[in-house]
Design an enzyme around this catalytic site. Structure first.
Site, PDB file in Angstrom:
ATOM      1  N   GLY A  53       3.204  -5.560  10.212  1.00 41.35           N
ATOM      2  CA  GLY A  53       3.453  -4.432  10.271  1.00 41.35           C
ATOM      3  C   GLY A  53       4.142  -3.933   9.168  1.00 41.35           C
ATOM      4  O   GLY A  53       4.854  -5.089   8.439  1.00 41.35           O
ATOM      5  N   THR A  54       4.190  -3.034   8.231  1.00 36.51           N
ATOM      6  CA  THR A  54       4.717  -2.798   7.129  1.00 36.51           C
ATOM      7  C   THR A  54       5.984  -2.201   6.935  1.00 36.51           C
ATOM      8  O   THR A  54       6.946  -2.441   7.522  1.00 36.51           O
ATOM      9  CB  THR A  54       3.532  -2.263   6.029  1.00 36.51           C
ATOM     10  OG1 THR A  54       2.965  -1.512   6.775  1.00 36.51           O
ATOM     11  CG2 THR A  54       2.916  -3.590   5.661  1.00 36.51           C
ATOM     12  N   THR A  55       6.012  -0.668   6.515  1.00 28.24           N
ATOM     13  CA  THR A  55       7.229  -0.060   5.715  1.00 28.24           C
ATOM     14  C   THR A  55       7.775   0.731   7.057  1.00 28.24           C
ATOM     15  O   THR A  55       7.062   1.888   7.607  1.00 28.24           O
ATOM     16  CB  THR A  55       6.694   0.716   4.637  1.00 28.24           C
ATOM     17  OG1 THR A  55       6.042  -0.064   3.851  1.00 28.24           O
ATOM     18  CG2 THR A  55       7.820   1.245   4.006  1.00 28.24           C
ATOM     19  N   LYS A  86       5.181   1.639  15.182  1.00 26.47           N
ATOM     20  CA  LYS A  86       6.346   0.554  14.914  1.00 26.47           C
ATOM     21  C   LYS A  86       7.563   1.204  14.889  1.00 26.47           C
ATOM     22  O   LYS A  86       8.561   0.450  14.752  1.00 26.47           O
ATOM     23  CB  LYS A  86       6.160   0.079  13.307  1.00 26.47           C
ATOM     24  CG  LYS A  86       4.405  -0.538  13.222  1.00 26.47           C
ATOM     25  CD  LYS A  86       4.664  -0.868  11.909  1.00 26.47           C
ATOM     26  CE  LYS A  86       4.080   0.329  10.980  1.00 26.47           C
ATOM     27  NZ  LYS A  86       3.703  -0.369   9.591  1.00 26.47           N
ATOM     28  N   ALA A 228      -0.302  -2.485   1.680  1.00 21.62           N
ATOM     29  CA  ALA A 228      -0.397  -2.817   2.645  1.00 21.62           C
ATOM     30  C   ALA A 228       0.408  -1.704   3.727  1.00 21.62           C
ATOM     31  O   ALA A 228       0.438  -1.879   4.760  1.00 21.62           O
ATOM     32  CB  ALA A 228       0.671  -4.025   3.209  1.00 21.62           C
TER      33      ALA A 228
END
Lengths: 281, 249
Positions: A53-55, A86, A228
Site C-alpha cells: 500500500g502506498t500514500t 487503506k 505507486a
C-alpha cells in the site's frame, strides 16, 4: 481455534483467569500462534513481490482531524489492486491509515481495532488517545523482524482527543518509534510529494471542508510524481478514502462527497496542472 | 482412620443446588424484556462501578445476578471467547447460542465437580436480531442448564413473583419507555408483598438496539435520558441515540 479444547467443553482456565485487559496479551498466553509477532520467516532470497500500500495523508483543523489515503496497491511495477482501502476506523474517535505490506497491515489493523474494543469492554472505559497510540507502537515493534526482511508496515494514526478537545496525528517508523505530528503528516512511497504539497497549502485556520480539499490535493500531487500512488480514477469512480474525526466521532465521506471534492480539484487542474500556487515571499 | 459418612448422590447434588440458590436469592433481581426496537436490560443496582449488565459483542449482551467475582469472571471469559472467535473466523460467527453453550458447559462442570464450590450465579445471554422474531434470550441457571426465553424474563432474589408479574403484563411491540416502566414496577415488588418505587439512580439500564447505525448495538441508558424515559408517557420516543439527551461523561 475453538474455545472447547477440553473434553468437557467448558471455558479453558485461561479464559477465566483475571489478568490483563489486553486482547494481545490474552492471545499471547492462550494461543500464541495467532499473534503476528510469533511468526518466523525463512531467510529470503532476493526481493519478493507482495502487494504494497502506498500514500496516506493527515491534517488537523480546529475541531478535528482528517485522515485520507489513495486506493492503489502495487507489486513491483504491477498495479496489484486499484481500489484497495487503506484507511480504517480504529474506534469511535480514532482512525488508522496504513502504508507498507498490505496483507500484514490489514491484519495489524484488525488486531488493533479488536485490542481497543476488548479493552473498552473489559474495563468499561476507553483508552486515552496517547494510550491507543502507544499500543499501536508496540504492535509495529512486534513486526520488526519482518520489517527488516522487507515486509514493513508503517501506519499513520489520527484521532480526536476528547480530553484536550482537538485532533491529533501520530506517525511511526518501522521500529515502532512514535512521534506526534503538528498540523499535517504523511506516510508511504508518495509521502514526500504529499508533504511538500501540504507544506505550501496548510494553514492553521482551515475549515473542515478546506482541510478535506487540502488532503485530496496532496494525494493528487503524490500521484502526480509517484508511480505507486493512485490518482483519482474518474472513469471507474474510484476516489481517495477520506475520513473525518471530530467530537461527534468518526465519519467516512460517502462516494458522492469525495466525488464532488475530486471533481472540483480535477476541473481546476485541467487549467493549471500543477495545482494551486503559493506566494513567493 | 475415621470412616466418612455416606451421603447419597441425590442428597449431595440437592445440597449443592440449595447452596447455590440461597446465594443467588440474597441479591437483587435483573429483568430482561423485549421491546419493539430490541432488548432492554434493567437491574436494581445503586453502584455505578460494578455492572450487572454488560456488552459482550456486536449484538450480544450479558446480565447476571449472584456473586460479583464469579459472574465477573464469567463475563470476562465470555468477552475473550467472543473476541477470539470473531478474530479467528468472522464477526458474524459469534452467536449468543454458542456463547450460552460454553457458559452452560462451564457452569455445569463446576456444579457437578466435587472439588469446586458451585457458582452462586444466574446468567442471561441475549442477542438482538434484525427483527423481533430473531431476538434470542437464554437464561442460564447455576447448574448448567439452558432455558430459551421469550418476551420477558427475571433472574435473582425474587424472580418467581417478578417473572409472574412480567408475564401477565408484557406484550409484543412495547416502546422502550413502556418496557422500562414495566421493568421498574416489577423490580419494586418485594417478596413480602410490599411495593417500592425505584428511581433512576437505583437502576442500571442498557439496551441492545437494532436501530443503532453502529455495528455495536449495545448502549447504556444513563442520567437524564433514563429519568426522562421513566417519567415519559407511553407515546414518548424510543430513540436511544438522541445526543441532546446524553449526560456529559
Amino acid at each position: 481455534m475453538e474455545a472447547n479444547t477440553r473434553s468437557t467443553g467448558r471455558l479453558p482456565a485461561a479464559f477465566l483467569t483475571p489478568g490483563s485487559s489486553s486482547f494481545i496479551d490474552f492471545l499471547g498466553e492462550h494461543s500464541p500462534d495467532l499473534l503476528p509477532r510469533n511468526r518466523s520467516l525463512p531467510p529470503l532470497q532476493g526481493a519478493v513481490e507482495i502487494p504494497h500500500g502506498t500514500t496516506i495523508v493527515a491534517a488537523t483543523f480546529p475541531g478535528g482531524v482528517i485522515l485520507a489515503g489513495d486506493r492503489r496497491a502495487t507489486m513491483g511495477n504491477i498495479i496489484a489492486q486499484r481500489d484497495i482501502e487503506k484507511v480504517f476506523p480504529a474506534d469511535e474517535y480514532s482512525a488508522v491509515g496504513i502504508a507498507g505490506t498490505a496483507g500484514l497491515a490489514v491484519e495489524m489493523v484488525r488486531l488493533f481495532q479488536l485490542e481497543l474494543e476488548h479493552y473498552e469492554k473489559i474495563e468499561g472505559a476507553v483508552l486515552s488517545l496517547e494510550g491507543k497510540a502507544n499500543r499501536l507502537s508496540t504492535m509495529i515493534r512486534g513486526n520488526l523482524g519482518m520489517a527488516l526482511q522487507g515486509l514493513a508496515v508503517v501506519p499513520l494514526f489520527a484521532g480526536y482527543d476528547v480530553d484536550r478537545e482537538k485532533g491529533r496525528i501520530f506517525s511511526y517508523d518501522v521500529t515502532g518509534g512514535r512521534s506526534e505530528e503538528h498540523g499535517f503528516a504523511s506516510t508511504g512511497s508518495g509521502s514526500v510529494f504529499a508533504r511538500g504539497s501540504m507544506k505550501k497549502l496548510y494553514r492553521k485556520d482551515l475549515t473542515e471542508d478546506q482541510a478535506i480539499t487540502l488532503v485530496v490535493q496532496a494525494l493528487y500531487d503524490a500521484a502526480d510524481d509517484d508511480s505507486a500512488t493512485g490518482g483519482p480514477d474518474l472513469a471507474r469512480r474510484i476516489y481517495p478514502i477520506v475520513t473525518v474525526i471530530t467530537d461527534e466521532g468518526f465519519r467516512r465521506l460517502t462516494e458522492d462527497e469525495s466525488s464532488d471534492v475530486v471533481r472540483a480539484i480535477h476541473e481546476r487542474r485541467l487549467e493549471q496542472p500543477d495545482g494551486p500556487r503559493a506566494e513567493l515571499l | 482412620m475415621s470412616t466418612p459418612f455416606y451421603v447419597s448422590p441425590q442428597q449431595a447434588m440437592a445440597d449443592r443446588a440449595e447452596y447455590a440458590r440461597k446465594g443467588i436469592a440474597r441479591g437483587r433481581s435483573v429483568v430482561v424484556l423485549q421491546y419493539t426496537d430490541g432488548i432492554v436490560f434493567v437491574a436494581e443496582n445503586p453502584s455505578r462501578a460494578l455492572h450487572k449488565v454488560s456488552e459482550i459483542y456486536d449484538r450480544i449482551a450479558f446480565a447476571a445476578v449472584g456473586k460479583y467475582n464469579e459472574f465477573e469472571n464469567l463475563r470476562i471469559g465470555g468477552v475473550r471467547y467472543a473476541d477470539l472467535r470473531g478474530y479467528t473466523y468472522d464477526r458474524e460467527d459469534v452467536t449468543a447460542r454458542g456463547l450460552a453453550n460454553v457458559y452452560a458447559q462451564t457452569l455445569g462442570t463446576i456444579f457437578s465437580s466435587v472439588g469446586e464450590k458451585p457458582y452462586e450465579v444466574e446468567l442471561i445471554v441475549a442477542e438482538v436480531g434484525a427483527a423481533a422474531e430473531d431476538d434470542q434470550i437464554y437464561r442460564l441457571p447455576h447448574d448448567g442448564s439452558i432455558v430459551d426465553e421469550h418476551g420477558a424474563v427475571a433472574v435473582g432474589g425474587n424472580s418467581d413473583s417478578i417473572g409472574a408479574y412480567l408475564d401477565q403484563r408484557h406484550r409484543d411491540g412495547m416502546t422502550l419507555a413502556e418496557a422500562l416502566k414495566l421493568a421498574a414496577e416489577s423490580l419494586g415488588r418485594d417478596s413480602n408483598g410490599g411495593e417500592r418505587t425505584l428511581t433512576a439512580e437505583q437502576l442500571e439500564v442498557a439496551v441492545l438496539d437494532r436501530t443503532r447505525p453502529q455495528q455495536r448495538k449495545f448502549k447504556r441508558i444513563l442520567g437524564r435520558q433514563l429519568a426522562r424515559l421513566l417519567e415519559a408517557d407511553s407515546a414518548a420516543t424510543t430513540k436511544t441515540d438522541d445526543p441532546s439527551d446524553e449526560e456529559e461523561e
